[in-house]
Scaffold this active site. Sequence first.
Site, PDB file in Angstrom:
ATOM      1  NE  ARG A 185       4.565 -34.666  -0.127  1.00 33.75           N
ATOM      2  CZ  ARG A 185       4.681 -33.349   0.066  1.00 33.75           C
ATOM      3  NH1 ARG A 185       5.523 -32.646  -0.672  1.00 33.75           N
ATOM      4  NH2 ARG A 185       3.924 -32.735   0.977  1.00 33.75           N
ATOM      5  NE  ARG A 220      -0.820 -29.240  -5.194  1.00 27.30           N
ATOM      6  CZ  ARG A 220      -0.026 -29.362  -4.159  1.00 27.30           C
ATOM      7  NH1 ARG A 220       1.045 -30.132  -4.223  1.00 27.30           N
ATOM      8  NH2 ARG A 220      -0.293 -28.727  -3.028  1.00 27.30           N
ATOM      9  CG  HIS A 237       6.583 -29.843  -7.327  1.00 26.86           C
ATOM     10  ND1 HIS A 237       7.644 -30.568  -6.829  1.00 26.86           N
ATOM     11  CD2 HIS A 237       6.201 -29.008  -6.324  1.00 26.86           C
ATOM     12  CE1 HIS A 237       7.872 -30.196  -5.585  1.00 26.86           C
ATOM     13  NE2 HIS A 237       7.009 -29.247  -5.250  1.00 26.86           N
ATOM     14  CG  ASP A 266      12.209 -24.412  -1.163  1.00 23.29           C
ATOM     15  OD1 ASP A 266      12.096 -24.297  -2.399  1.00 23.29           O
ATOM     16  OD2 ASP A 266      11.239 -24.375  -0.386  1.00 23.29           O
ATOM     17  CD  GLU A 323       9.633 -27.958  -7.963  1.00 25.59           C
ATOM     18  OE1 GLU A 323       8.732 -27.113  -8.152  1.00 25.59           O
ATOM     19  OE2 GLU A 323      10.025 -28.280  -6.833  1.00 25.59           O
TER      20      GLU A 323
END
Length: 322
Positions: free
Chosen positions: A74, A97, A175, A220, A279
């Site tokens: 994270r 990832r 990200h 978002d 991103e």
Amino acid sequence: MSTTDNKSSSSSSSSVEITKGINGLDKVILREIHGSSAEVYLYGAHVTSWKNEQGEELLFVSSKAIFKPPKPIRGGIPICFPQFSNLGPLEAHGFARNRLWTIEPDPPAFPPNVNATNRVFVDLLLKPTEEDLKIWPHSFEYRLRVTLGPAGDLMLTSRIRNTDAKPFTFTFAYHTYFSVSDISEVRVEGLETLDYLDNLNNRERSTEQGDAITFESEVDKIYLSTPTKIAILDHEKKRTFVVRKDGLPDAVVWNPWDKKAKAIADLGDDEYKHMLCVEAATIEKAITLKPGEEWKGRQELSAVPSSYCSGQLDPNKVLQSS
């Protein structure tokens, strides 16, 4: 591996060091001649640290981040491939990832038009395992070059080649979690008047109305057909991050705010205040590669001082410069 082609040397001006990180995971430390540094874990090819010449951390990593496969880390710069978010049949953000990458021992040289002086870099490689091919039946080679430049800028260059006998399609994002002093004191410039898909509203398409993006609740959004340069202005730190990108037409802006942060197990309840994800991505129009074709997507991050003018942050040095 690096322009100085050394693993670790106290006498050299810049270096690449392979060492152990959290929970014994292998990581690579890049150190640049003027004092900036970056760290990248082979697990996920995940950049977890980017520090300027003063040793200040520029990326956000959660204090609750779990450095233990198969959980993704994270914070830092997770790589979303071959799927962004839940836009497809795979796990959210794909599997790149949370796979172990390898260091490429004999990487290609920089292109002739790039000054390689005092650049330190590492090349990482991902190929699908048999288990990967069961969930995403496409053969590929993914090469990631992480480069630290002489001014402390951080560049990630992805090259994805279709080594299969049939075409495949993917979406992608870097990200990136930026470290900010206080999210309510941050503004993003370069995305105003653009269309976006609102992930908080069933990806409904809307147009950005403000002269800059500021934050007072959860955000978002997937901004579409974005410019090659975006600026993130941190008023309190008098610092501006500049994101430059190629081959990545979209840009995601995300902050979970308080309620969502409390629901994320590997994020501290108040840590949303000190992070912002901007991103570089290609989401709206997926990339399709025919057999043998290669796609390239690059982002370059830099952090520059911001000057005040009548109490306002002056971004003219950022967005109008080349």
